[in-house]
Design a protein around this motif. Structure first.
Motif, short mmCIF file in Angstrom:
data_model
loop_
_atom_site.label_atom_id
_atom_site.label_comp_id
_atom_site.label_asym_id
_atom_site.label_seq_id
_atom_site.Cartn_x
_atom_site.Cartn_y
_atom_site.Cartn_z
N ASN A 242 4.40 8.73 -5.95
CA ASN A 242 5.68 9.37 -6.26
C ASN A 242 5.43 10.87 -6.33
OD1 ASN A 242 7.96 10.50 -7.65
ND2 ASN A 242 8.52 8.42 -8.26
N ALA A 243 5.76 11.56 -5.24
CA ALA A 243 5.42 12.98 -5.13
C ALA A 243 6.13 13.83 -6.17
CB ALA A 243 5.76 13.48 -3.73
N LYS A 244 7.37 13.47 -6.51
CA LYS A 244 8.13 14.28 -7.47
C LYS A 244 7.57 14.17 -8.88
CE LYS A 244 12.57 14.56 -5.09
NZ LYS A 244 14.04 14.32 -5.18
N LYS A 245 7.16 12.95 -9.25
CA LYS A 245 6.65 12.74 -10.60
C LYS A 245 5.13 12.87 -10.69
CE LYS A 245 10.39 9.87 -12.41
NZ LYS A 245 10.72 8.61 -13.12
N GLY A 246 4.46 12.96 -9.54
CA GLY A 246 3.01 13.07 -9.53
C GLY A 246 2.32 11.83 -10.05
N ILE A 247 2.88 10.66 -9.73
CA ILE A 247 2.34 9.40 -10.23
C ILE A 247 1.83 8.55 -9.07
CG2 ILE A 247 2.89 7.25 -11.45
CD1 ILE A 247 5.06 8.78 -12.94
N ASP A 248 0.60 8.06 -9.21
CA ASP A 248 0.04 7.11 -8.25
C ASP A 248 0.04 5.72 -8.86
OD1 ASP A 248 -0.43 9.36 -6.81
OD2 ASP A 248 -2.60 9.18 -6.73
N SER A 249 0.49 4.74 -8.10
CA SER A 249 0.51 3.35 -8.56
C SER A 249 -0.02 2.46 -7.45
CB SER A 249 1.93 2.92 -8.94
OG SER A 249 2.49 3.78 -9.91
N VAL A 250 -0.38 1.23 -7.82
CA VAL A 250 -0.96 0.31 -6.85
C VAL A 250 -0.20 -1.01 -6.85
CG1 VAL A 250 -3.02 -0.98 -6.16
CG2 VAL A 250 -3.25 1.33 -7.08
N ARG A 251 0.28 -1.40 -5.69
CA ARG A 251 0.80 -2.75 -5.50
C ARG A 251 -0.35 -3.62 -5.01
NH1 ARG A 251 6.24 -3.97 -5.43
NH2 ARG A 251 5.30 -5.91 -6.13
N VAL A 252 -0.41 -4.84 -5.51
CA VAL A 252 -1.47 -5.77 -5.14
C VAL A 252 -0.82 -7.04 -4.60
CG1 VAL A 252 -3.52 -7.04 -5.87
CG2 VAL A 252 -2.93 -4.87 -6.98
N PHE A 253 -1.23 -7.45 -3.41
CA PHE A 253 -0.74 -8.67 -2.80
C PHE A 253 -1.93 -9.55 -2.41
CE2 PHE A 253 2.12 -5.16 -1.74
CZ PHE A 253 3.29 -5.59 -2.36
N VAL A 254 -1.67 -10.82 -2.22
CA VAL A 254 -2.67 -11.71 -1.63
C VAL A 254 -2.19 -12.10 -0.24
CG1 VAL A 254 -3.74 -12.67 -3.70
CG2 VAL A 254 -1.59 -13.64 -2.88
N GLN A 255 -3.12 -12.18 0.68
CA GLN A 255 -2.80 -12.60 2.04
C GLN A 255 -3.84 -13.63 2.47
OE1 GLN A 255 -1.16 -9.76 4.81
NE2 GLN A 255 -2.64 -10.38 6.37
N ALA A 256 -3.36 -14.74 3.05
CA ALA A 256 -4.28 -15.84 3.34
C ALA A 256 -3.83 -16.65 4.54
CB ALA A 256 -4.42 -16.75 2.12
#
Length: 296
Positions: A242-256
């Motif tokens: 989020n460039a405006k808020k300066g926040i980095d977050s991570v989405r985690v998925f599984v793929q199989a």
């Protein structure tokens, strides 16, 4: 997974010591289908975007793939209003699709779509945890089963029954293609107190369930319980900025990918798909703080 990411995630989850009463626990688990039907009554066909990305991740869905040299038969679990189906049948003219959902409203939306023809697609209502798929689909006739953000909508005690149901209609050598929510996903970490029903199982505000998978849990369900051969089973990470808020977050998925054995001995002689053996990391820059962090 990175050890510091796991430690920080576990610390966040440990702060939630709330509990949900036995009455509401049972109600949410038993009314999963009913609450999804209410979801589609509210949102109609407007909530999810068409999933144009699926044949980039799963080459088996592409026209003329060697995996299915004749016209392939596919079953989509949890078809919703058809966001997976329509891009697929437009690009792959040979594929024949069965599509099921435990929401009658969702299935009706699929049948009402202008692209729906019974020559290409059969949509039907089915709770895969208790309704036998083989009552609609001939046993051992399906080349591909797609499960895109579907099993996470089921409580964990009902997931094994769903796998047994799938195995009954899968051809020898047929494959299950899966993408779902992974352990320590941002959405899991953001749940407020009072939403946790069990380990990695949460209830959303609208009453629908969300389970967060480890790769070990997938192996337990499909390989140990279902007797399928594991070809791919990994976490996929998406970094959100989020460039405006300066926040980095991570989405985690599984793929199989899991494949039915070709013979009674359990041997699997088909070559695995051309899958990467390492977790992938994407950077997604979000300039608008109102943009949803969903990847469904």
């Amino acid at each position: 997974m990175d050890s510091s990411f796991v430690a920080n995630s576990q610390e966040t989850l440990a702060r939630d010591t709330s509990s949900v009463s036995e009455f509401w626990q049972e109600k949410y688990r038993n009314e999963a289908g009913k609450n999804w039907d209410k979801f589609y009554n509210r949102n109609k066909t407007n909530f999810f975007k068409d999933r144009h990305w699926t044949d980039r991740e799963f080459e088996e869905l592409r026209p003329g793939h060697v995996f299915s040299e004749s016209k392939p038969v596919l079953l989509e679990l949890g078809c919703g209003v058809g966001n997976f189906i329509w891009p697929l049948i437009e690009r792959n003219k040979d594929i024949r699709v069965y599509a099921c959902d435990f929401s009658p409203r969702a299935v009706n939306f699929v049948k009402a779509n202008e692209n729906y023809t019974e020559e290409r697609c059969t949509a039907f209502v089915c709770d895969i945890t208790q309704d036998r798929l083989a009552d609609t689909i001939p046993p051992h006739s399906v080349d591909i089963v797609s499960s895109i953000y579907v099993l996470s909508a089921l409580p964990p005690e009902k997931q094994a029954a769903a796998i047994s149901n799938i195995v009954e209609i899968l051809k020898p050598g047929g494959r299950v293609l899966l993408r779902d929510y992974g352990l320590y996903d941002l959405a899991q970490l953001r749940f407020k107190a009072g939403h946790k029903l069990d380990d990695n199982l949460y209830v959303r505000q609208d009453g629908t369930l969300s389970y967060y998978f480890s790769t070990e849990r997938l192996h337990e369900l499909f390989a140990r319980h279902g007797g399928l051969v594991e070809q791919e089973n990994k976490y996929v990470f998406k970094k959100l900025v989020n460039a405006k808020k300066g926040i980095d977050s991570v989405r985690v998925f599984v793929q199989a990918r899991f494949q039915a054995p070709l013979d009674a001995t359990g041997d699997n002689v088909l070559a695995p798909a051309n899958a990467e053996s390492i977790d992938r990391d994407y950077d997604i820059v979000i300039d608008d703080p109102t943009v949803s962090l969903s990847n469904e």
